[in-house]
Design a protein around this motif. Structure first.
Motif, mmCIF file in Angstrom:
data_model
loop_
_atom_site.group_PDB
_atom_site.id
_atom_site.type_symbol
_atom_site.label_atom_id
_atom_site.label_comp_id
_atom_site.label_asym_id
_atom_site.label_seq_id
_atom_site.Cartn_x
_atom_site.Cartn_y
_atom_site.Cartn_z
ATOM 1 N N HIS A 56 0.832 -1.214 0.000
ATOM 2 C CA HIS A 56 0.000 0.000 0.000
ATOM 3 C C HIS A 56 0.868 1.266 0.000
ATOM 4 O O HIS A 56 0.771 2.090 0.912
ATOM 5 N N GLY A 58 0.640 3.906 -1.686
ATOM 6 C CA GLY A 58 -0.158 5.119 -1.813
ATOM 7 C C GLY A 58 -1.244 5.218 -0.764
ATOM 8 O O GLY A 58 -2.259 5.870 -0.980
ATOM 9 N N ARG A 59 -1.001 4.588 0.388
ATOM 10 C CA ARG A 59 -2.038 4.582 1.427
ATOM 11 C C ARG A 59 -2.395 6.010 1.813
ATOM 12 O O ARG A 59 -1.576 6.913 1.701
ATOM 13 N N GLU A 60 -3.618 6.177 2.266
ATOM 14 C CA GLU A 60 -4.082 7.500 2.658
ATOM 15 C C GLU A 60 -3.375 7.929 3.941
ATOM 16 O O GLU A 60 -3.352 7.201 4.927
ATOM 17 N N ILE A 61 -2.805 9.102 3.905
ATOM 18 C CA ILE A 61 -2.147 9.663 5.081
ATOM 19 C C ILE A 61 -3.029 10.794 5.590
ATOM 20 O O ILE A 61 -3.303 11.757 4.880
ATOM 21 N N HIS A 62 -3.495 10.664 6.809
ATOM 22 C CA HIS A 62 -4.363 11.694 7.389
ATOM 23 C C HIS A 62 -3.523 12.943 7.645
ATOM 24 O O HIS A 62 -2.442 12.853 8.242
ATOM 25 N N PRO A 63 -3.996 14.122 7.225
ATOM 26 C CA PRO A 63 -3.216 15.354 7.375
ATOM 27 C C PRO A 63 -2.768 15.634 8.812
ATOM 28 O O PRO A 63 -1.694 16.194 9.030
ATOM 29 N N ARG A 65 -1.734 13.563 10.857
ATOM 30 C CA ARG A 65 -0.636 12.656 11.210
ATOM 31 C C ARG A 65 0.690 13.129 10.615
ATOM 32 O O ARG A 65 1.715 12.479 10.774
#
Length: 77
Positions: A56, A58-63, A65
């Motif tokens: 993954h 390109g996993r979503e990174i929460h802003p 974090r």
């Protein structure tokens, strides 16, 4: 000696289950496990997390974090 199934050989569901189990058992291993048990737990966690990141990228990174998100939280507090 490595213990456990090679992370790349795990299905997605098995990988997630194994990671979840390691996170659940981490505190108990830290507090009550032998040095060897803690080292093995750490090694296996690193293996499985590396496999998750490989699968993954390109996993979503929460802003929040990100470093900038942490700064924004601190400034607004």
């Amino acid at each position: 000696m490595a213990i456990g199934v090679e992370p790349a050989a795990l299905s997605e569901a098995d990988l997630m289950r194994e990671l979840g189990r390691l996170y659940i058992t981490r505190m108990d291993t830290l507090r009550h496990g032998s040095d060897h048990a803690l080292a093995e737990h750490t090694r296996r966690t690193a293996e499985l997390e590396a496999e998750y990141i490989r699968r993954h990228p390109g996993r979503e990174i929460h802003p929040e974090r990100l470093r900038s998100g942490a700064r924004a939280r601190t400034l607004s507090s």
